[in-house]
Design an enzyme around this catalytic site. Structure first.
Site, PDB file in Angstrom:
ATOM      1  N   TRP A  96       0.933  -1.300   0.219  1.00 36.70           N
ATOM      2  CA  TRP A  96      -0.190  -0.089  -0.017  1.00 36.70           C
ATOM      3  C   TRP A  96       0.903   1.222  -0.136  1.00 36.70           C
ATOM      4  O   TRP A  96       2.057   1.400   0.552  1.00 36.70           O
ATOM      5  CB  TRP A  96      -0.858  -0.020   1.177  1.00 36.70           C
ATOM      6  CG  TRP A  96      -0.094   0.168   2.537  1.00 36.70           C
ATOM      7  CD1 TRP A  96       0.647  -0.913   3.100  1.00 36.70           C
ATOM      8  CD2 TRP A  96      -0.006   1.300   3.090  1.00 36.70           C
ATOM      9  NE1 TRP A  96       1.112  -0.595   4.290  1.00 36.70           N
ATOM     10  CE2 TRP A  96       0.919   0.847   4.380  1.00 36.70           C
ATOM     11  CE3 TRP A  96       0.007   2.498   2.961  1.00 36.70           C
ATOM     12  CZ2 TRP A  96       1.454   1.756   5.367  1.00 36.70           C
ATOM     13  CZ3 TRP A  96       0.503   3.376   4.004  1.00 36.70           C
ATOM     14  CH2 TRP A  96       1.370   3.093   5.083  1.00 36.70           C
ATOM     15  N   GLY A  97       0.285   2.346  -0.338  1.00 36.84           N
ATOM     16  CA  GLY A  97       0.894   3.568  -0.395  1.00 36.84           C
ATOM     17  C   GLY A  97      -0.008   4.548  -0.020  1.00 36.84           C
ATOM     18  O   GLY A  97      -1.156   4.320   0.280  1.00 36.84           O
ATOM     19  N   PHE A 109      -1.397   6.863  -1.800  1.00 35.56           N
ATOM     20  CA  PHE A 109      -2.157   6.832  -2.749  1.00 35.56           C
ATOM     21  C   PHE A 109      -3.137   5.869  -3.038  1.00 35.56           C
ATOM     22  O   PHE A 109      -4.241   5.874  -3.827  1.00 35.56           O
ATOM     23  CB  PHE A 109      -1.725   7.302  -4.011  1.00 35.56           C
ATOM     24  CG  PHE A 109      -1.236   9.013  -4.076  1.00 35.56           C
ATOM     25  CD1 PHE A 109      -0.982   9.674  -2.765  1.00 35.56           C
ATOM     26  CD2 PHE A 109      -1.110   9.541  -5.202  1.00 35.56           C
ATOM     27  CE1 PHE A 109      -0.687  10.802  -2.612  1.00 35.56           C
ATOM     28  CE2 PHE A 109      -0.636  11.026  -4.980  1.00 35.56           C
ATOM     29  CZ  PHE A 109      -0.392  11.638  -3.901  1.00 35.56           C
ATOM     30  N   THR A 137      -3.630   0.969  -2.879  1.00 34.34           N
ATOM     31  CA  THR A 137      -3.238  -0.190  -2.325  1.00 34.34           C
ATOM     32  C   THR A 137      -2.888  -1.191  -3.477  1.00 34.34           C
ATOM     33  O   THR A 137      -3.408  -0.700  -4.897  1.00 34.34           O
ATOM     34  CB  THR A 137      -4.362  -1.177  -1.697  1.00 34.34           C
ATOM     35  OG1 THR A 137      -5.579  -1.155  -2.513  1.00 34.34           O
ATOM     36  CG2 THR A 137      -4.868  -0.425  -0.247  1.00 34.34           C
ATOM     37  N   ASP A 192      11.620  10.884  -8.388  1.00 29.64           N
ATOM     38  CA  ASP A 192      11.500   9.877  -7.179  1.00 29.64           C
ATOM     39  C   ASP A 192      12.404   8.626  -7.042  1.00 29.64           C
ATOM     40  O   ASP A 192      11.821   7.746  -6.696  1.00 29.64           O
ATOM     41  CB  ASP A 192       9.907   9.860  -6.777  1.00 29.64           C
ATOM     42  CG  ASP A 192       9.874   9.738  -5.290  1.00 29.64           C
ATOM     43  OD1 ASP A 192      10.777   9.982  -4.225  1.00 29.64           O
ATOM     44  OD2 ASP A 192       8.982   9.333  -4.742  1.00 29.64           O
TER      45      ASP A 192
END
Length: 427
Positions: A47-48, A50, A52, A175
Site C-alpha cells: 500500500w501507499g 495514494f 493499495t 523520485d
C-alpha cells in the site's frame, strides 16, 4: 505511492482502517473480480498513501499481474491519470519503435480502467508483477551492503532504464530511491506465484466477507498484544518482538538482481515540470533544495545515492533538524562535508539560496564542517579495500557534482570502467 510491491508500506504497518471511507481506499476481498471479471484479486502486495496494490490473476492471459487501486478522491484520481499518461507514453513509444520496455528495465503498464465501489470511483492500473524492492534487498542483507559485483549488476539495470526514460522519452523520474526499483523476481521463491506453482484463486473463498479491512483489525490487535508482552517482560529486543533469535547474515548469491524502475506518479516530461519540490529527502539533489531549477541530472544524483546505499547498507545523506538550523541546511552541510564547498555561483543561484547562504556562499547557521571525503569514508567506516574504495569513488563522485550540467548522463555512466570491469551485463 506504491507500484507493485510492498515497498512503500508493508502489510505489517497497515494503511489504517480509517482510510477505508468515501474518497479513500477500496476494500478488496480475495476473489473479488475487476474489469468485468478479467482480473481476480489473490492477495495484497502493499500500500501507499495514494493506493493499495494487489496480486491479481488475469483470466484473459492466464498470468499474474499487479493491480494498483487508487483512492477515489479527485486529487488521487488526477495523480493516477498523470501516471497513466506517463506509462502509456513509454508503452506507446516502445511498441512504435519495436523496443520492448521489458528490455529497458522500466515497468510495463498492461491495462487501466475505472472501478466503482462503496467509497467512490477508483482508477485502477494493471502492471506487470515484479518482485521485492531494492530496499527489501538491502534489509534482507541486514544493512551490511551487497557484494560489489551485485551492485554493478543492479546499477546497470537502473542506468539502462534511466537512459531509456531520459533520451528516448524525455521523462524525469524525480523520485528515484530503493523503494522505487523492483527486482524482476521475489527474493523468496515461495512468494512468487509462478515459481511456487501456486494455483490461482478463481472465486471468493468461503467466509471471506470483510477481506482486507478485517485483516487490518486483526493485525492491529496482534501488534498491540506483542507490545504488551514486550512491556511486561521489560525487553524490547528482536526476540521479544518477533519470537525469533537474531539470524546470521544472509547470502544473496542465488538472488536474481535484475530490476526495473517503477512508480511514475511523480514523474514529469522535462519540458513540463510539475512541481518545484521533488525527490524523497535523502535522495534529493542540491539544486532542488535551493530551488534553482532541475532536469534529468536530478535522477543521476539520486542514482548515486542508491548505489552508495547498495554497497554500504547506509543512506549517503540522513539530514536532521538541529538547534538553530533546518533539515535543508543540515542536508547541504552534509553534502559539503563529503564533497567539499559548494561553489559560490551555485550556492547563491537558487530562489531559496538566501535562506541558507550568505553572499560569500557560506552557510549562515552551520559554520563548523567536518570534512570526510568519500574515498576515506569508504575505507575508514566501511572497511573497503583501498582499490575498491578508489574505483567506486571515481564512479560516484562525478554524479555528485554540485553543478548539475557537469554530472554524466546515464548513457555516459554505462561506459564507465567501474561498471564494466567485470562481466555483469544484465540479460
Amino acid at each position: 505511492m506504491v507500484s507493485c510491491s510492498s515497498s512503500s508500506g508493508s502489510e505489517e504497518d497497515g494503511e489504517g482502517f480509517d482510510s477505508y471511507r468515501k474518497g479513500g481506499y477500496h476494500a478488496v476481498r480475495i476473489g473479488d473480480q475487476f474489469a468485468a471479471g478479467r482480473y481476480i484479486a489473490q492477495r495484497k502486495l502493499g500500500w501507499g498513501h495514494f493506493s493499495t496494490v494487489w496480486l491479481a490473476y488475469d483470466t484473459t492471459t492466464s498470468a499474474y499481474v499487479a493491480l494498483k487501486i487508487q483512492k477515489s478522491a479527485s486529487q488521487f484520481v488526477d495523480a493516477a491519470l498523470h501516471e497513466i499518461e506517463i506509462l502509456s507514453s513509454i508503452a506507446d513509444c516502445a511498441s512504435s519503435s519495436n523496443a520492448s520496455s521489458n528490455v529497458k528495465f522500466v515497468i510495463q503498464l498492461i491495462d487501466h480502467f475505472k472501478h466503482t465501489g462503496p467509497n467512490g470511483q477508483h482508477l485502477c492500473m494493471v502492471l506487470e508483477f515484479l518482485g521485492d524492492s531494492l530496499l527489501r534487498l538491502i534489509k534482507f542483507s541486514r544493512y551490511k551492503g551487497l557484494p560489489l559485483d551485485r551492485v554493478r549488476e543492479i546499477c546497470k539495470c537502473i542506468l539502462i532504464g534511466l537512459d531509456y526514460l531520459h533520451r528516448e522519452h524525455g521523462i524525469i523520474h524525480t523520485d528515484l530511491k530503493p523503494e522505487n526499483v523492483l527486482l524482476v523476481s521475489t527474493i523468496d521463491p515461495a512468494k512468487d506465484p509462478v515459481r511456487s506453482e501456486t494455483a490461482p484463486i478463481l472465486e471468493r473463498p468461503e467466509g471471506n466477507i470483510n477481506g482486507g479491512v478485517t485483516s487490518l483489525i486483526e493485525k492491529r490487535l496482534k501488534r498491540r498484544a506483542r507490545r504488551a508482552v514486550a512491556k511486561i517482560s521489560g525487553r524490547k529486543d528482536s526476540m521479544v518482538e518477533t519470537g525469533e533469535a537474531p539470524k546470521p547474515d544472509r547470502n544473496i548469491d542465488g538472488v536474481d538482481v535484475r530490476c526495473k524502475i517503477v512508480d511514475f506518479g511523480n514523474a514529469c516530461f522535462a519540458d513540463k515540470p510539475i512541481a518545484q519540490e521533488i525527490q524523497t529527502r535523502q535522495y534529493r539533489a542540491p539544486e532542488v533544495i535551493l530551488e534553482a531549477g532541475y532536469s534529468f541530472s536530478v535522477d543521476m544524483w539520486s542514482f548515486a545515492c542508491i548505489a552508495f546505499e547498495l554497497a554500504t547498507g547506509d543512506m549517503l545523506f540522513t539530514p536532521k533538524v538541529g538547534q538553530g538550523f533546518s533539515e535543508d541546511e543540515d542536508h547541504l552541510a552534509l553534502m559539503m562535508e563529503l564533497l567539499g564547498k559548494i561553489p559560490r555561483k551555485i550556492a547563491t543561484a537558487g530562489a531559496k539560496s538566501k535562506d541558507f547562504f550568505d553572499r560569500h556562499g557560506d552557510l549562515k547557521r552551520i559554520r563548523r564542517l567536518k570534512f570526510w571525503p568519500l574515498n576515506k569514508l569508504l575505507i575508514d567506516r566501511y572497511k573497503f579495500p583501498e582499490n575498491d574504495a578508489h574505483e567506486f569513488s571515481e564512479f560516484l563522485l562525478p554524479l555528485l557534482d554540485f553543478a548539475p550540467e557537469k554530472r554524466p548522463t546515464a548513457q555516459q555512466c554505462l561506459q564507465h570502467p567501474w561498471l564494466n570491469c567485470k562481466d555483469s551485463t544484465p540479460t
